[in-house]
Design a protein around this motif. Structure first.
Motif, PDB file in Angstrom:
ATOM      1  N   ASP A   1       0.833  -1.203   0.000  1.00  0.00           N
ATOM      2  CA  ASP A   1       0.000   0.000   0.000  1.00  0.00           C
ATOM      3  C   ASP A   1       0.868   1.254   0.000  1.00  0.00           C
ATOM      4  O   ASP A   1       2.099   1.180  -0.025  1.00  0.00           O
TER       5      ASP A   1
ATOM      6  N   LEU B   1     -10.360   4.373 -12.836  1.00  0.00           N
ATOM      7  CA  LEU B   1      -9.279   3.607 -12.221  1.00  0.00           C
ATOM      8  C   LEU B   1      -7.944   4.168 -12.680  1.00  0.00           C
ATOM      9  O   LEU B   1      -7.879   4.992 -13.593  1.00  0.00           O
ATOM     10  N   LYS B   2      -6.912   3.723 -12.022  1.00  0.00           N
ATOM     11  CA  LYS B   2      -5.563   4.146 -12.397  1.00  0.00           C
ATOM     12  C   LYS B   2      -5.030   3.147 -13.425  1.00  0.00           C
ATOM     13  O   LYS B   2      -4.718   2.008 -13.090  1.00  0.00           O
TER      14      LYS B   2
ATOM     15  N   HIS C   1      -0.219  -1.684 -10.799  1.00  0.00           N
ATOM     16  CA  HIS C   1      -1.025  -1.101  -9.734  1.00  0.00           C
ATOM     17  C   HIS C   1      -2.334  -1.887  -9.634  1.00  0.00           C
ATOM     18  O   HIS C   1      -3.141  -1.896 -10.569  1.00  0.00           O
TER      19      HIS C   1
ATOM     20  N   GLN D   1      -6.000  -2.719  -8.110  1.00  0.00           N
ATOM     21  CA  GLN D   1      -7.130  -2.019  -7.487  1.00  0.00           C
ATOM     22  C   GLN D   1      -8.288  -2.998  -7.304  1.00  0.00           C
ATOM     23  O   GLN D   1      -8.686  -3.683  -8.248  1.00  0.00           O
TER      24      GLN D   1
ATOM     25  N   VAL E   1     -12.192  -3.379  -6.471  1.00  0.00           N
ATOM     26  CA  VAL E   1     -13.410  -2.573  -6.524  1.00  0.00           C
ATOM     27  C   VAL E   1     -14.555  -3.359  -5.906  1.00  0.00           C
ATOM     28  O   VAL E   1     -14.800  -4.517  -6.285  1.00  0.00           O
TER      29      VAL E   1
ATOM     30  N   ILE F   1     -13.483   1.781  -4.977  1.00  0.00           N
ATOM     31  CA  ILE F   1     -12.157   1.177  -4.801  1.00  0.00           C
ATOM     32  C   ILE F   1     -11.932   0.995  -3.307  1.00  0.00           C
ATOM     33  O   ILE F   1     -11.884   1.978  -2.562  1.00  0.00           O
TER      34      ILE F   1
ATOM     35  N   GLN G   1      -5.942  -0.708  -2.743  1.00  0.00           N
ATOM     36  CA  GLN G   1      -4.982  -0.506  -3.831  1.00  0.00           C
ATOM     37  C   GLN G   1      -3.627  -0.973  -3.343  1.00  0.00           C
ATOM     38  O   GLN G   1      -3.308  -0.847  -2.156  1.00  0.00           O
TER      39      GLN G   1
ATOM     40  N   ASP H   1       0.664  -1.849  -4.913  1.00  0.00           N
ATOM     41  CA  ASP H   1       1.593  -1.898  -6.046  1.00  0.00           C
ATOM     42  C   ASP H   1       2.396  -3.177  -6.024  1.00  0.00           C
ATOM     43  O   ASP H   1       2.934  -3.580  -4.994  1.00  0.00           O
TER      44      ASP H   1
END
Lengths: 408, 385
Positions: free
Chosen positions: A47, A337-338, A360, A362, A364, A373, A376, A378
């Motif tokens: 995170d 979203l990213k 990344h 995510q 939902v 979301i 999240q 990485d």
């Protein structure tokens, strides 16, 4: 005599039905990108504070791949390509519980290995019928192995059909329907779809296809009986439903289809990325599919659409998650979203996981009127392959690693 | 449950009478080598593979040797057997026959891919093998060995640079350049050498042909020109003039200065769509010899050597990479005529406007083979300098 008795005994011991929890294809066993059971975790990977969540294990994988993992019982199978020319093809089997490498087999590509830098020769995802693994590569090499890594057969489809290649890279993933492995090899040269006997690799049927570059994958279209099971073959100019055992065309619908996201079928309705997104009713006894609706507003980008519990989900080219009514095509809600995204999202329970090409992740929470979301994280490496979900765990192939993410 | 099943399987396999493990390796290998297109021979190959893969470490070198003359499909069957045996030996016995594997690795009479496979299993059993062997492989017939040797020299040179030992680093970069054949490594070395003031003849290093005779454009409307036999395909007469797409055309001299030999037909002939261009060169070989003719082009193409059509690819704008198309051929001693046909289609997209090619002559390791007149010219230029 004694050996055959032993072999028969072993065979009987090894035979097991396909488990619902397995993830046997690109986008899952039925190509719907929806897990049969379980749910997605409420926290994932690293995170913003740098805390890592729910990473059960993470193991290095040689080479590169944009292919999805598959999960067969307690085996996680991934493919990869390595070497300066990506001409070394890997099939690796990991223990799902521990992440330990059980076996690895390598092959030398017999077809072309040129591909775009964002892709890989390991672009098509492997497939399985629960007992065997069918590992296809962009070079159109197709290896069939058992779950212990024993080679059962090997086909070089570009070796057989020398102009079946494109130098952007091939990415269509095979599907297994009954005892037929279906491959879609559409290029500007030799362009075809074929059904191969799963047991021997011999060609059961082969039909010509539009001679154009295409990266979509066949999708399973269940029939009323096994003999009616079909595959959806989407090309730039049409989508067809073909009987999986014979290759015979059931129906065709001529439309300008996308050449990247693939079709999906749910409850006899086919959702095809054409004119945005188009819903077709599959009618087994008719020679044509009925158009239910088309919606430009639900057009998927590179990732394929998902249909789940009366909703259709797509991520558009701008990275917006769209939720539509699968019956009408009406847009119900949107969520930015990213992105950007290559990997198709996956759904388990009432949550959706989307992983961007930067890695990344995510999660939902899917609602009737909105999506939220809730987590999240990485992965720290590019992700191009669609995750697999099995037994409540998520398996993600990033550029250099295979991850198992599971809530403890 | 699974582990008990595995134990039982293991017990049953090891309990087999020894006669079952006495495998006739040449006979089984013949079954693997007989696999053909469309899955032909698979049933027999699978049975043979099953028997071969039960072999022990002593069978490894025989299987490795079988790769020397195996076709591409058979090679993968054989390789899978080798990997299965070696993996099992390491897991269950904990060792591999290091000395035979090293001997095989160093025996350059074997196929490079077989030697490489031997080497990689050797390295799993002997952690020091790479350090012992790779430094001596800068000019190995196996390109993967060369690449590893070059990579080691690059690391060494970078270390010398970091220690402010520039001249020593430059020497190491020069040694690396002598073995480098892969584009990424060559580009890295050239950049370094140029920073040390060296002038590197990159096209000569790769064997790119720079001087051409060009003729065109001819018509390729609806991509039909690919199959049309225009006059250059009937006879290459550098004095000839003939009818092109929009008037008379004749052979013109063209020399590219691109370090990677790119010939831009949009500039050299005409910026146009739906056209065909020809490029010809005379290549003078000191001796009759096998070579690889390596072509890169986004456009549909054909390649002839001394009037024989060696390759054709009717593919437009589907990607390009160095050495995209490789044709194996034999040069005659003396003059050889190379002819290329490069076809542009009518796609309108900006990314589909390239009408160009790169072409080089080399051996199977990618080492340049230069035309005699080019060697002479380079010698003259060096003398003048």
């Amino acid at each position: 005599m004694r050996r055959s008795l032993i072999c028969t005994t072993l065979l009987l011991m090894c035979v097991s039905p396909i488990r619902a929890a397995d993830w046997l294809h690109f986008r899952g066993s039925d190509n719907r990108s929806v897990a049969a059971d379980g749910h997605l975790p409420s926290a994932i990977a690293k995170d913003e504070a740098g805390t890592e969540h729910n990473v059960a294990w993470k193991v290095p994988v040689p080479g590169r791949a944009v292919a999805s993992p598959i999960v067969v019982r307690d085996n996680v199978i991934v493919t990869s390509a390595s070497g300066y020319s990506q001409d070394r093809l890997h099939v690796l089997c990991f223990d799902a519980t521990s992440g330990k490498l059980r076996w690895e087999r390598q092959f030398w590509a017999t077809g072309r290995t040129l591909c775009h830098p964002t892709s890989s020769v390991a672009a098509p995802s492997p497939a399985s019928d629960g007992r065997r693994i069918f590992a296809l590569f962009s070079s159109n090499d197709l290896a069939c192995l058992d779950l212990d890594g024993n080679l059962l057969w090997y086909r070089g489809l570009t070796h057989d059909y020398p102009t079946a290649a494109n130098d952007v890279g091939m990415s269509s993933s095979p599907v297994v329907v009954g005892d037929t492995v279906v491959v879609q090899v559409e290029t500007k040269g030799d362009s075809f779809a074929a059904g191969l006997y799963a047991n021997t690799g011999e060609t059961r049927w082969k039909i010509p296809r539009q001679a154009d570059m295409n990266w979509t994958s066949p999708a399973v279209l269940p029939g009323r009986t096994r003999g009616e099971d079909a595959v959806l073959l989407q090309s730039p100019g049409r989508i067809t439903a073909n009987n999986a055992r014979t290759g015979e065309q059931v129906w065709t619908y001529e439309v300008a289809c996308s050449s990247i996201p693939s079709p999906v079928a749910d409850g006899g309705i086919v959702f095809v990325p054409a004119a945005g997104l188009t819903a077709l009713r599959h009618q087994p006894d008719a020679k044509a599919a009925e158009v239910l609706w088309s919606s430009n507003a639900l057009a998927p980008g590179s990732a394929s659409a998902i249909v789940h519990q009366g909703r259709v989900y797509a991520i558009n080219g701008s990275g917006v998650l769209l939720c539509g009514d699968a019956t009408t095509g009406d847009v119900l809600w949107k969520l930015r979203l990213k992105g950007p995204f290559w990997a198709t999202p996956v759904i388990a329970g009432d949550r959706l996981l989307a992983v961007s090409q930067e890695g990344h992740a995510q999660i939902v929470q899917l609602g009737d009127k909105s999506g939220e979301i809730i987590a999240q994280g990485d992965l720290g490496e590019p992700v191009f392959g669609t995750p697999a979900v099995a037994d409540g765990a998520v398996y993600v192939r990033s550029d250099g690693h295979l991850w198992k993410i599971a809530e403890k | 449950m699974r582990s008990s099943t595995a134990l039982l399987i293991g017990f049953l396999l090891f309990a087999l009478p020894s006669s079952l493990s006495a495998v006739d390796i040449p006979k089984e290998l013949a079954m693997l080598k007989a696999v053909g297109p469309e899955g032909a021979g698979t049933a027999a190959a699978r049975a043979a593979w099953s028997r071969l893969s039960q072999g022990d470490a002593a069978s490894l070198t025989a299987l490795l040797g079988a790769l020397d003359d195996a076709g591409p499909l058979a090679a993968n069957w054989i390789r899978a057997a080798i990997d299965t045996i070696a993996e099992r030996e390491l897991q269950h016995v904990g060792k591999l026959p290091v000395a035979p594997l090293e001997k095989f690795t160093l025996d350059t009479s074997h196929a490079p891919r077989a030697r490489r496979l031997a080497f990689e299993w050797l390295c799993r059993a002997d952690a020091k093998a790479a350090d012992r062997l790779i430094p001596g492989m800068l000019n190995d017939p196996g390109v993967e060995f060369r690449r590893d040797a070059v990579a080691r020299l690059l690391t060494e040179a970078e270390g010398l640079e970091a220690a402010s030992k520039g001249p020593a680093a430059a020497d190491v970069y020069r040694r690396a350049m002598s073995g480098a054949r892969d584009l990424d490594q060559v580009q890295k070395i050239v950049k370094k050498l140029e920073s040390f003031g060296d002038k590197v003849d990159v096209p000569a290093h790769f064997g790119y042909v720079l001087r051409w005779k060009l003729m065109g454009p001819f018509d390729n409307t609806d991509e039909q020109g690919f199959d049309v036999i225009y006059p250059p395909e009937q006879k290459v007469d550098f004095a000839a003039e003939c009818e092109g797409k929009s008037g008379a055309v004749k052979w013109i001299d063209h020399a590219t200065e691109d370090p990677y030999g790119k010939v831009d037909l949009n500039k050299a002939l005409l910026k146009a769509n739906s056209v065909v261009g020809y490029a010809a060169c005379e290549f003078v070989a000191d001796e009759a010899r096998p070579v690889e003719l390596r072509l890169t082009s986004m456009c549909a193409n054909k390649l002839w050597l001394n009037g024989e059509l060696l390759a054709q690819h009717k593919v437009y704008h589907a990607g390009a990479r160095m050495d995209q198309y490789i044709a194996r051929a034999n040069l005659n001693a003396g003059r050889n005529l190379i002819l290329l046909k490069i076809c542009q289609n009518n796609m309108k997209e900006e990314w589909a406007q390239d009408w160009d090619f790169q072409f080089r002559v080399c051996d199977k390791t990618g080492t340049a083979v230069l035309s005699r007149d080019r060697v002479a010219r380079a010698t003259e230029e060096a003398s003048a300098r």
